[in-house]
Scaffold this motif. Structure first.
Motif, PDB file in Angstrom:
ATOM      1  N   GLU A  45       3.456   5.737  -2.945  1.00  0.00           N
ATOM      2  CA  GLU A  45       4.746   6.485  -3.414  1.00  0.00           C
ATOM      3  C   GLU A  45       4.949   6.508  -4.868  1.00  0.00           C
ATOM      4  OE1 GLU A  45       7.748   4.998  -1.556  1.00  0.00           O
ATOM      5  OE2 GLU A  45       7.072   5.446   0.816  1.00  0.00           O
ATOM      6  N   GLU A  46       4.574   5.459  -5.563  1.00  0.00           N
ATOM      7  CA  GLU A  46       5.129   5.378  -6.914  1.00  0.00           C
ATOM      8  C   GLU A  46       3.778   5.944  -7.824  1.00  0.00           C
ATOM      9  OE1 GLU A  46       6.448   1.755  -8.329  1.00  0.00           O
ATOM     10  OE2 GLU A  46       8.155   1.694  -6.928  1.00  0.00           O
ATOM     11  N   PHE A  47       2.369   5.788  -7.526  1.00  0.00           N
ATOM     12  CA  PHE A  47       1.509   6.303  -8.210  1.00  0.00           C
ATOM     13  C   PHE A  47       1.026   7.762  -7.800  1.00  0.00           C
ATOM     14  CE2 PHE A  47      -2.899   7.007  -9.918  1.00  0.00           C
ATOM     15  CZ  PHE A  47      -2.997   6.471 -11.086  1.00  0.00           C
ATOM     16  N   GLY A  48       1.517   7.995  -6.750  1.00  0.00           N
ATOM     17  CA  GLY A  48       1.327   9.509  -6.173  1.00  0.00           C
ATOM     18  C   GLY A  48      -0.154   9.639  -5.405  1.00  0.00           C
ATOM     19  N   ARG A  49      -0.889   8.534  -5.521  1.00  0.00           N
ATOM     20  CA  ARG A  49      -2.133   8.679  -4.955  1.00  0.00           C
ATOM     21  C   ARG A  49      -2.501   7.525  -4.010  1.00  0.00           C
ATOM     22  NH1 ARG A  49      -2.418  13.281  -6.865  1.00  0.00           N
ATOM     23  NH2 ARG A  49      -3.332  14.007  -8.541  1.00  0.00           N
ATOM     24  N   PRO A  69      11.573  10.255 -12.588  1.00  0.00           N
ATOM     25  CA  PRO A  69      10.560   9.586 -11.965  1.00  0.00           C
ATOM     26  C   PRO A  69      10.812   8.018 -11.654  1.00  0.00           C
ATOM     27  CG  PRO A  69      10.152   9.948 -14.188  1.00  0.00           C
ATOM     28  CD  PRO A  69      11.542  10.535 -14.130  1.00  0.00           C
ATOM     29  N   GLU A  70      10.289   7.420 -10.571  1.00  0.00           N
ATOM     30  CA  GLU A  70      10.449   5.907 -10.317  1.00  0.00           C
ATOM     31  C   GLU A  70       9.551   5.433 -11.288  1.00  0.00           C
ATOM     32  OE1 GLU A  70       9.906   4.473  -6.233  1.00  0.00           O
ATOM     33  OE2 GLU A  70       9.893   6.552  -5.613  1.00  0.00           O
ATOM     34  N   ILE A  71       8.460   5.858 -11.678  1.00  0.00           N
ATOM     35  CA  ILE A  71       7.788   5.285 -12.869  1.00  0.00           C
ATOM     36  C   ILE A  71       7.181   6.502 -13.736  1.00  0.00           C
ATOM     37  CG2 ILE A  71       5.536   4.138 -13.547  1.00  0.00           C
ATOM     38  CD1 ILE A  71       7.058   2.395 -11.848  1.00  0.00           C
ATOM     39  N   ASP A  72       7.751   6.277 -15.007  1.00  0.00           N
ATOM     40  CA  ASP A  72       7.520   7.598 -15.731  1.00  0.00           C
ATOM     41  C   ASP A  72       6.003   7.802 -16.405  1.00  0.00           C
ATOM     42  OD1 ASP A  72       7.726   5.942 -18.080  1.00  0.00           O
ATOM     43  OD2 ASP A  72       9.908   6.457 -18.292  1.00  0.00           O
ATOM     44  N   ASP A 119      -3.641  10.950 -13.546  1.00  0.00           N
ATOM     45  CA  ASP A 119      -3.784  11.235 -12.428  1.00  0.00           C
ATOM     46  C   ASP A 119      -2.360  10.779 -11.533  1.00  0.00           C
ATOM     47  OD1 ASP A 119      -6.334  12.638 -12.778  1.00  0.00           O
ATOM     48  OD2 ASP A 119      -7.320  10.979 -11.986  1.00  0.00           O
ATOM     49  N   ALA A 120      -1.627  10.211 -12.256  1.00  0.00           N
ATOM     50  CA  ALA A 120      -0.671   9.758 -11.444  1.00  0.00           C
ATOM     51  C   ALA A 120       0.477  10.823 -11.218  1.00  0.00           C
ATOM     52  CB  ALA A 120       0.292   8.680 -12.020  1.00  0.00           C
ATOM     53  N   VAL A 121       0.911  11.088  -9.852  1.00  0.00           N
ATOM     54  CA  VAL A 121       2.252  11.877  -9.579  1.00  0.00           C
ATOM     55  C   VAL A 121       3.241  11.142  -9.004  1.00  0.00           C
ATOM     56  CG1 VAL A 121       2.615  13.917  -8.382  1.00  0.00           C
ATOM     57  CG2 VAL A 121       0.419  13.589  -9.167  1.00  0.00           C
ATOM     58  N   PRO A 122       4.141  10.548  -9.921  1.00  0.00           N
ATOM     59  CA  PRO A 122       5.167   9.514  -9.280  1.00  0.00           C
ATOM     60  C   PRO A 122       6.440  10.260  -8.640  1.00  0.00           C
ATOM     61  CG  PRO A 122       5.036   9.579 -11.862  1.00  0.00           C
ATOM     62  CD  PRO A 122       4.157  10.781 -11.390  1.00  0.00           C
ATOM     63  N   GLY A 123       6.839   9.428  -7.594  1.00  0.00           N
ATOM     64  CA  GLY A 123       7.784   9.612  -6.730  1.00  0.00           C
ATOM     65  C   GLY A 123       9.002   9.672  -7.723  1.00  0.00           C
ATOM     66  N   GLY A 152       0.901  -1.241   0.014  1.00  0.00           N
ATOM     67  CA  GLY A 152      -0.113  -0.056  -0.017  1.00  0.00           C
ATOM     68  C   GLY A 152       0.782   1.145   0.032  1.00  0.00           C
ATOM     69  N   ARG A 153       1.806   1.318   0.966  1.00  0.00           N
ATOM     70  CA  ARG A 153       2.797   2.327   0.986  1.00  0.00           C
ATOM     71  C   ARG A 153       3.457   2.364  -0.340  1.00  0.00           C
ATOM     72  NH1 ARG A 153       8.007   2.178   1.522  1.00  0.00           N
ATOM     73  NH2 ARG A 153       8.030   0.176   2.314  1.00  0.00           N
ATOM     74  N   GLU A 154       4.024   1.517  -1.080  1.00  0.00           N
ATOM     75  CA  GLU A 154       4.748   1.711  -2.306  1.00  0.00           C
ATOM     76  C   GLU A 154       3.959   2.128  -3.486  1.00  0.00           C
ATOM     77  OE1 GLU A 154       7.825   1.532  -3.196  1.00  0.00           O
ATOM     78  OE2 GLU A 154       8.452   1.359  -1.106  1.00  0.00           O
ATOM     79  N   PHE A 155       2.577   1.689  -3.659  1.00  0.00           N
ATOM     80  CA  PHE A 155       1.702   1.978  -4.509  1.00  0.00           C
ATOM     81  C   PHE A 155       1.346   3.458  -4.333  1.00  0.00           C
ATOM     82  CE2 PHE A 155      -2.307   3.393  -6.056  1.00  0.00           C
ATOM     83  CZ  PHE A 155      -2.480   2.677  -7.587  1.00  0.00           C
TER      84      PHE A 155
END
Length: 169
Positions: free
Chosen positions: A66-70, A125-128, A104-108, A61-64
């Motif tokens: 952080e990576e998706f930003g939501r 970005p971790e995920i572009d 809507d993603a705001v990646p870490g 949950g935390r990683e989602f």
């Protein structure tokens, strides 16, 4: 005396949405210069490492987030089990049925020296980018060790083991 390090473990969350008799999964293209020109085997389930004392589910949950930003969308979590990756890391993944717009993603981000040896630190970005993909497309795009999770999700949905349309397990 040999040093003993804890095995590297990572956890992630694979969102899915139903499309007629099939489904799509939300996966992310890995950011940074190493992945920039690759499509095949360059995508990942949003995931990350976790430390002793943190549960795999909490890390997923935390990683989602952080990576998706939501935050993780509401829904029943369906365990898809573990898979040992080629680099030795064990990944544990859950699936959640949800509808999210990849825009809507705001990646870490992460920082690294680039170009190598230049002394210049750059942020990436971790995920572009994120995209909804049919299982067949995800199988081509995902790194090899994560493809098993899409197949396990397919089996769960076909067997009626996933959440029903009301999100109940």
């Amino acid at each position: 005396m040999a040093s003993h390090t804890a095995p590297r473990r990572s956890a992630g969350l694979l969102l899915f949405r139903r499309r007629g008799p099939s489904f799509e999964v939300l996966i992310g293209h890995m950011g940074g210069p190493f992945w920039a020109r690759r499509e095949s085997a360059a995508w990942s389930v949003p995931k990350g490492e976790y430390e002793p004392g943190e549960t795999a589910q909490a890390a997923a949950g935390r990683e989602f987030g952080e990576e998706f930003g939501r935050p993780v969308p509401d829904g029943a979590w369906v365990a898809l089990g573990e898979s040992r990756q080629s680099g030795g890391k064990t990944v544990t993944v859950w699936a959640v049925e949800a509808e999210l717009d990849p825009a809507d993603a705001v990646p870490g981000t992460f920082t690294m020296e680039w170009p190598r040896g230049s002394g210049v630190q750059r942020e990436f970005p971790e995920i572009d980018r994120f995209a909804w993909c049919a299982p067949e497309v995800a199988a081509e795009r995902l790194v090899k060790g994560q493809r098993v999770f899409v197949e396990r999700l397919r089996e769960r949905l076909a067997d009626g083991q996933g959440p029903d349309r009301n999100g109940e397990d």
